[in-house]
Design a protein around this motif. Structure first.
Motif, PDB file in Angstrom:
ATOM      1  N   UNK A 290       0.800  -1.232   0.000  1.00 47.93           N
ATOM      2  CA  UNK A 290       0.000   0.000   0.000  1.00 47.93           C
ATOM      3  C   UNK A 290       0.834   1.284   0.000  1.00 47.93           C
ATOM      4  N   UNK A 291       2.051   1.219   0.519  1.00 49.17           N
ATOM      5  CA  UNK A 291       2.883   2.426   0.570  1.00 49.17           C
ATOM      6  C   UNK A 291       3.848   2.522  -0.620  1.00 49.17           C
ATOM      7  N   UNK A 292       3.649   1.664  -1.611  1.00 44.15           N
ATOM      8  CA  UNK A 292       4.505   1.654  -2.801  1.00 44.15           C
ATOM      9  C   UNK A 292       3.697   2.074  -4.023  1.00 44.15           C
ATOM     10  N   UNK A 293       4.368   2.577  -5.062  1.00 46.98           N
ATOM     11  CA  UNK A 293       3.646   2.941  -6.287  1.00 46.98           C
ATOM     12  C   UNK A 293       2.942   1.717  -6.879  1.00 46.98           C
ATOM     13  N   UNK A 294       1.714   1.860  -7.357  1.00 37.84           N
ATOM     14  CA  UNK A 294       0.960   0.716  -7.878  1.00 37.84           C
ATOM     15  C   UNK A 294       1.642   0.032  -9.061  1.00 37.84           C
ATOM     16  N   UNK A 295       2.416   0.775  -9.841  1.00 38.88           N
ATOM     17  CA  UNK A 295       3.078   0.151 -10.997  1.00 38.88           C
ATOM     18  C   UNK A 295       4.178  -0.831 -10.579  1.00 38.88           C
ATOM     19  N   UNK A 296       4.628  -0.764  -9.334  1.00 37.05           N
ATOM     20  CA  UNK A 296       5.633  -1.711  -8.856  1.00 37.05           C
ATOM     21  C   UNK A 296       5.134  -3.155  -8.936  1.00 37.05           C
TER      22      UNK A 296
END
Length: 154
Positions: free
Chosen positions: A68-74
């Motif tokens: 949740x705290x990372x960019x969705x594209x990751x």
């Protein structure tokens, strides 16, 4: 809330460890010039390149942080590395099958070249299948935890 420091465990990805061992085993097998004569160097280099890409892509996937705290594209990047590793795993299984056909069995001529034994082929392909099963389980676990990545726009 985080895990207390005394209860933390090292972040280890067992599939990566096994994939590294499998890649090294592949290098060890194909380095034997009595089984893989120099005239097959291009084939051997291809096999080793495929084997090398498996732990490389698993490492890249593991080092692409998702959550949740990372960019969705990751998540899409991570999944792409996982799928690339799976493609290389399937390719390596094909390569081993071809090696069995070309380098396995008994020698028909009187040359001093050795053949790749069934035992070595079985162990080698078994390592690859173990990596495949563990990678598949990791992907399924990611799907349960994070869902499917969003398709790229465009």
């Amino acid at each position: 809330m985080g895990v207390p420091e005394g209860k933390r465990r090292e972040d280890r990805l067992e599939v990566y460890d096994l994939a590294r061992a499998m890649a090294v085993h592949t290098l060890d097998i194909t380095r034997n010039r009595r089984v893989f004569p120099g005239r097959y160097e291009k084939v051997v280099n291809g096999i080793n390149g495929v084997a090398w890409e498996i732990p490389r892509n698993l490492w890249l996937a593991n080092n692409t942080k998702v959550g949740p705290d990372q960019p969705p594209e990751n998540l899409a990047v991570r999944r792409r590395h996982q799928q690339t590793a799976m493609s290389y795993i399937n390719e390596l299984l094909f390569e081993i099958e071809m090696c069995e056909m070309v380098f396995g069995g008994k020698r028909d001529d009187d040359s001093d070249e050795k053949k790749l034994s069934r035992r070595r082929i079985s162990y080698w392909s078994g390592l690859v299948v173990q990596v495949k099963e563990m990678a598949r389980a990791w992907i399924k676990s990611d799907i349960r935890r994070f869902g499917q990545p969003e398709p790229p726009l465009g």
